[in-house]
Scaffold this motif. Structure first.
Motif, short mmCIF file in Angstrom:
data_model
loop_
_atom_site.label_atom_id
_atom_site.label_comp_id
_atom_site.label_asym_id
_atom_site.label_seq_id
_atom_site.Cartn_x
_atom_site.Cartn_y
_atom_site.Cartn_z
N UNK A 1 -33.18 76.27 -77.98
CA UNK A 1 -33.12 76.10 -79.28
C UNK A 1 -32.54 76.85 -79.78
N UNK A 2 -31.58 77.41 -80.07
CA UNK A 2 -31.78 78.52 -80.19
C UNK A 2 -31.18 78.62 -82.08
N UNK B 1 -38.46 61.61 -74.94
CA UNK B 1 -37.20 62.13 -75.76
C UNK B 1 -36.39 63.12 -74.73
N UNK B 2 -37.56 64.08 -75.38
CA UNK B 2 -37.18 65.67 -74.96
C UNK B 2 -36.05 65.33 -73.49
N UNK B 3 -37.00 64.41 -72.24
CA UNK B 3 -36.44 64.10 -71.52
C UNK B 3 -34.88 63.57 -71.35
N UNK B 4 -35.26 62.18 -72.52
CA UNK B 4 -34.35 61.68 -72.05
C UNK B 4 -32.90 62.63 -72.57
N UNK B 5 -33.08 63.70 -73.51
CA UNK B 5 -31.54 64.37 -74.25
C UNK B 5 -31.53 65.57 -72.77
N UNK B 6 -32.24 65.66 -72.44
CA UNK B 6 -32.16 66.65 -71.08
C UNK B 6 -30.97 65.76 -69.73
N UNK B 7 -31.64 64.44 -69.69
CA UNK B 7 -30.79 63.78 -68.82
C UNK B 7 -30.01 63.39 -69.25
N UNK B 8 -29.15 63.31 -70.14
CA UNK B 8 -28.15 62.59 -71.18
C UNK B 8 -27.02 63.83 -70.74
N UNK C 1 -34.85 74.48 -69.65
CA UNK C 1 -35.24 74.11 -71.27
C UNK C 1 -36.01 72.75 -70.99
N UNK C 2 -36.63 72.07 -69.97
CA UNK C 2 -37.69 71.59 -69.16
C UNK C 2 -38.51 72.43 -69.33
N UNK C 3 -38.76 72.70 -68.79
CA UNK C 3 -40.14 73.67 -68.51
C UNK C 3 -40.50 74.47 -69.30
N UNK C 4 -39.91 75.13 -70.21
CA UNK C 4 -40.36 75.22 -71.39
C UNK C 4 -40.26 74.72 -72.52
N UNK C 5 -40.36 73.86 -72.31
CA UNK C 5 -40.74 72.57 -73.88
C UNK C 5 -42.47 72.08 -73.41
N UNK C 6 -42.55 72.02 -71.77
CA UNK C 6 -43.64 71.71 -71.65
C UNK C 6 -44.77 72.11 -71.60
N UNK C 7 -44.22 74.12 -71.79
CA UNK C 7 -45.43 75.16 -71.36
C UNK C 7 -45.80 74.94 -73.40
N UNK C 8 -44.79 74.68 -74.29
CA UNK C 8 -44.93 75.33 -75.16
C UNK C 8 -45.70 73.51 -75.61
N UNK C 9 -46.01 72.73 -74.86
CA UNK C 9 -46.23 71.13 -75.36
C UNK C 9 -48.15 71.85 -75.15
N UNK C 10 -48.24 72.67 -74.07
CA UNK C 10 -49.31 72.67 -73.29
C UNK C 10 -50.05 73.50 -73.90
N UNK C 11 -49.87 74.24 -74.99
CA UNK C 11 -50.95 74.80 -75.83
C UNK C 11 -52.08 74.12 -76.71
N UNK C 12 -53.42 74.65 -76.39
CA UNK C 12 -54.43 73.98 -76.46
C UNK C 12 -54.21 73.71 -78.52
N UNK C 13 -53.77 72.54 -79.32
CA UNK C 13 -54.14 71.91 -80.76
C UNK C 13 -56.04 73.00 -80.91
N UNK D 1 -40.27 67.60 -61.01
CA UNK D 1 -39.58 68.86 -61.60
C UNK D 1 -39.94 69.60 -60.29
N UNK D 2 -40.48 69.39 -59.20
CA UNK D 2 -40.47 69.69 -58.27
C UNK D 2 -39.22 69.66 -57.03
N UNK D 3 -38.32 68.32 -57.73
CA UNK D 3 -37.20 68.55 -57.46
C UNK D 3 -36.25 69.40 -57.87
N UNK D 4 -36.48 69.55 -58.92
CA UNK D 4 -35.80 70.01 -59.83
C UNK D 4 -35.95 71.64 -60.59
N UNK D 5 -37.11 72.01 -60.17
CA UNK D 5 -37.27 73.45 -60.66
C UNK D 5 -38.65 73.91 -59.94
N UNK D 6 -38.70 73.74 -58.30
CA UNK D 6 -40.08 73.66 -58.09
C UNK D 6 -40.57 75.06 -58.64
#
Length: 321
Positions: free
Chosen positions: A147-148, A216-223, A239-251, A273-278
């Motif tokens: 998302x540059x 909603x991020x998955x909906x955007x990616x699938x669209x 992109x999906x893995x990047x979003x999930x990685x950012x989301x994992x950061x501990x609050x 994700x195993x099908x798309x990017x194992x």
């Protein structure tokens, strides 16, 4: 009223505390050509519409206000403004952000004129961590992987929006818009910081709960994947893995609950994700598994550093006689 060279499209909903600053950041631009500012209020429940009408009365030569009686969503609000815009160039700004460079429009239009192959021009945004290094231009693969660029920096050639796909009306609308635009021409970049991204609880992204944001991020990616007939699945999976990685950061609070929820999310997304990017999925699992150890190590290092500081203070204190 003169024919404008550029139409500024300002999408707003419940922005009464911020709208005037956004509007004044447009009106104070050092721009010598005719321009118009279209404010699209999406059925705000606060005083946003009243603020917009007051500003319109003060600056009728520039401002037009469009109001929706019911909430239509940000994409429909944007496209409604596009339909009413009179200029060949469109600048975007949401009502809770604002511009900070006085020559933003002048410099970006000049850059766009020098690059006839470009569909749009972007720049840097303050209060937002860059997702990619600044480049002279971003390709479609860049736009799909990350998302540059931020909405508040965009200037678009209006000719590219004479038609528009029926993408879902969700938070990721700007990513879908950028994918559509950069498939038609490049996105050149002005290497300056021109806008400020405001973080607040009423924001579309920050106001959404964690699971809703990811859905909603998955909906955007699938669209986008469907729109491009799966030609860019690797980029969108990245992109999906990047979003999930950012989301994992501990609050700061609720770390344990957040960590357990991260496992639930990843297990739920495992077949996809195993099908798309194992490989990427396995690395994400490993990083989540090591997260508690990394956190404990960080706490120990902080305690050690604090102890060393205390000992240094004690040893440097004067000895009473």
């Amino acid at each position: 009223m003169q024919q404008p060279v550029i139409s500024v499209l300002m999408m707003t909903r419940n922005h009464q505390a911020y709208l005037e600053q956004a509007v004044m950041s447009v009106l104070t631009q050092q721009f010598t050509e005719p321009f118009e500012l279209l404010i699209g209020d999406d059925a705000s429940s606060d005083q946003t519409l009243q603020v917009a009408h007051r500003l319109q009365q003060q600056h009728p030569e520039h401002i037009r206000v469009l109001h929706a009686e019911r909430n239509v969503g940000i994409t429909a609000n944007f496209l409604r403004l596009v339909a009413h815009a009179r200029a060949p160039h469109l600048a975007l700004l949401e009502g809770d952000d604002y511009w900070i460079h006085p020559e933003k429009l002048t410099l970006q239009l000049d850059l766009l004129h020098r690059h006839p192959e470009a569909a749009c021009v972007a720049a840097a945004t303050a209060n937002r961590t860059p997702c990619l290094p600044v480049k002279p231009s971003y390709t479609l693969r860049d736009i799909l992987r990350r998302y540059p660029v931020h909405t508040s920096t965009l200037v678009i050639r209006a000719e590219h929006l004479l038609t528009y796909p029926r993408f879902p009306d969700i938070i990721g609308w700007i990513t879908m818009l950028m994918g559509y635009l950069v498939a038609r021409g490049s996105c050149v970049v002005l290497d300056l910081t021109v806008s400020f991204y405001r973080r607040h609880e009423g924001g579309l992204w920050h106001n959404a709960d964690r699971l809703n944001r990811l859905r909603r991020s998955r909906q955007c990616i699938d669209a986008l994947d469907a729109y491009f007939f799966h030609r860019f699945t690797p980029e969108l999976s990245s992109r999906e893995l990047w979003i999930l990685g950012m989301d994992q950061a501990l609050p700061q609070r609720g770390r344990r609950r957040h960590w357990y929820q991260s496992w639930t999310i990843l297990i739920g997304q495992a077949p996809r994700l195993l099908r798309r990017a194992p490989l990427g999925f396995c690395l994400l699992l490993a990083s989540l598994g090591f997260q508690p150890l990394a956190y404990i190590t960080m706490l120990l290092r902080r305690r050690l550093a604090l102890g060393m500081r205390l000992r240094a203070l004690v040893s440097s204190a004067p000895v009473p006689r």
